[in-house]
Design an enzyme around this catalytic site. Structure first.
Site, PDB file in Angstrom:
ATOM      1  N   GLY A 124       0.770  -1.118  -0.001  1.00  0.00           N
ATOM      2  CA  GLY A 124       0.204   0.019  -0.111  1.00  0.00           C
ATOM      3  C   GLY A 124       0.743   1.408   0.007  1.00  0.00           C
ATOM      4  O   GLY A 124       2.007   1.147   0.775  1.00  0.00           O
ATOM      5  N   ALA A 125       0.487   2.260  -0.855  1.00  0.00           N
ATOM      6  CA  ALA A 125       1.542   3.482  -0.906  1.00  0.00           C
ATOM      7  C   ALA A 125       1.814   4.087   0.569  1.00  0.00           C
ATOM      8  O   ALA A 125       3.109   4.395   0.603  1.00  0.00           O
ATOM      9  CB  ALA A 125       0.759   4.375  -1.777  1.00  0.00           C
TER      10      ALA A 125
ATOM     11  N   ARG B 131      -4.948   7.235  -9.364  1.00  0.00           N
ATOM     12  CA  ARG B 131      -5.372   6.013  -9.898  1.00  0.00           C
ATOM     13  C   ARG B 131      -6.721   6.342 -10.215  1.00  0.00           C
ATOM     14  O   ARG B 131      -7.741   6.408  -9.960  1.00  0.00           O
ATOM     15  CB  ARG B 131      -5.703   5.155  -8.506  1.00  0.00           C
ATOM     16  CG  ARG B 131      -4.478   4.882  -7.746  1.00  0.00           C
ATOM     17  CD  ARG B 131      -3.531   3.639  -8.368  1.00  0.00           C
ATOM     18  NE  ARG B 131      -2.381   3.319  -7.544  1.00  0.00           N
ATOM     19  CZ  ARG B 131      -1.389   4.032  -7.649  1.00  0.00           C
ATOM     20  NH1 ARG B 131      -1.038   5.103  -8.087  1.00  0.00           N
ATOM     21  NH2 ARG B 131      -0.339   3.475  -6.735  1.00  0.00           N
TER      22      ARG B 131
ATOM     23  N   GLY C 100       6.461   0.834  -6.495  1.00  0.00           N
ATOM     24  CA  GLY C 100       6.869   1.272  -5.103  1.00  0.00           C
ATOM     25  C   GLY C 100       7.865   2.211  -5.267  1.00  0.00           C
ATOM     26  O   GLY C 100       8.292   2.747  -4.254  1.00  0.00           O
TER      27      GLY C 100
ATOM     28  N   ASP D 201       6.747   5.747  -3.779  1.00  0.00           N
ATOM     29  CA  ASP D 201       6.821   5.535  -2.405  1.00  0.00           C
ATOM     30  C   ASP D 201       8.100   5.689  -1.787  1.00  0.00           C
ATOM     31  O   ASP D 201       8.194   6.294  -0.771  1.00  0.00           O
ATOM     32  CB  ASP D 201       6.080   4.382  -1.957  1.00  0.00           C
ATOM     33  CG  ASP D 201       4.617   4.073  -2.859  1.00  0.00           C
ATOM     34  OD1 ASP D 201       4.159   5.302  -3.098  1.00  0.00           O
ATOM     35  OD2 ASP D 201       4.221   3.061  -2.990  1.00  0.00           O
TER      36      ASP D 201
END
Length: 317
Positions: free
Chosen positions: A33-34, A167, A254, A257
């Site tokens: 999850g970010a 998104r 990822g 992030d």
């Protein structure tokens, strides 16, 4: 507390016997999850981070909490739902330039987050509140939760770091653009990519995008421009900070992030902006070299080794 972040983490399944799900009989199970990726990236760099979320009161949710807690992230503000399940997603890494992701998150526990799940005092203790454009897209109550968290941060002098993290599948383009611009206008630091800037403003030129984001009121904009690195913009200057070359990208998911974690870490350490963005570039590059959403996020020692090796390669060229 250095940073508080809010958002959904899901259970990640990746095909093992074949890159394509249709042919795979076995899957590895991880989490991703970010916001929790950023949290883990920051804890690995020695910072104190708290994560606000909601998971299902199911085995996968319990496993997720145990794992993220084990990475050093404070999960005391994560609640459990007896009604809604923990969200799932599947990731096919066909090759580095073709990663297919399928989400099963509709009606997930995290989508039921509400303002009642926020502890004002907890957010007020942080130096930074990190948010992304994913959470407000999950549901109207998630949008309200994010806006309330922003209001709490502003009332208590907590700096707001915003990664648009667009998104498109989660909401209409009109609503996405409206909310992303609304949040950006309330943020102190914005970490967009060029494609997100193009979506929000209809502009692709990095220098113009930097100006447009600053005009919304941010004090710092760090614009990612792919392998070239990232620009940072303030009222006084704009500088391109070159990226680090990666010979082989294994998994690009990822990387953004990791970049956010690196930049925030540099700001927490009081580094000059160029060095803070350079740390972001290094962490983002390293994240692409290992399979998984956060597995490649480095420690300080690993960053030093990576950057020193890159400098030696430049000298020897």
């Amino acid at each position: 507390m250095d940073v508080v972040t809010i958002g959904e983490t899901m259970v990640l399944f990746t095909p093992e016997s074949s890159p394509l799900m249709r042919y795979s009989a076995t899957y590895s199970r991880k989490f991703g999850g970010a916001e929790s990726n950023v949290a883990i990236g920051l804890t690995r760099l020695g910072h104190e981070v708290g994560w606000i979320s909601k998971v299902g009161n199911d085995e996968l949710g319990k496993g997720m909490l145990s794992f993220i807690r084990g990475e050093g992230v404070d999960v005391s503000q994560v609640t459990k739902s007896d009604i809604a399940p923990t969200g799932l997603y599947f990731k096919e890494v066909r090759h580095a330039n073709n990663v297919q992701v399928q989400y099963y998150r509709k009606g997930s526990a995290a989508s039921t987050l509400s303002v009642d799940d926020l502890d004002s005092a907890y957010i007020a203790r942080a130096k930074y509140l990190h948010i992304t454009g994913i959470t407000p897209a999950l549901s109207e109550n998630c949008y309200e939760t994010i806006m309330k968290a922003i209001a709490i941060a502003k009332e208590n002098g907590v700096k707001i770091v915003f990664d648009p993290n667009l998104r498109k599948k989660l909401w209409s383009e009109e609503r996405a653009r409206e909310v992303l611009l609304e949040i950006a206008a309330k943020s102190d630091i914005i970490l967009p990519g060029v494609s997100e800037g193009d979506f929000m403003f209809g502009e692709k030129d990095p220098l113009k995008l930097g100006e447009l984001f600053l005009e919304l009121g941010a004090e710092l904009v760090v614009l990612k421009v792919g392998a070239k690195g990232a620009y940072y913009f303030t009222e006084k200057e704009h500088v391109l900070v070159p990226g680090f070359p990666v010979e082989q990208v294994i998994d690009p998911v990822g990387a953004g992030d990791g970049f956010a974690a690196g930049v925030i870490s540099g700001l927490l350490d009081g580094l000059p902006l160029l060095e803070a963005v350079e740390r972001g570039n290094a962490v983002g590059a390293m994240a692409t070299m290992v399979p998984g959403d956060f597995e490649g996020l480095p420690t300080r020692e690993e960053i030093a080794s990576f950057t020193n090796s890159s400098e030696e390669e430049d000298i020897n060229r």
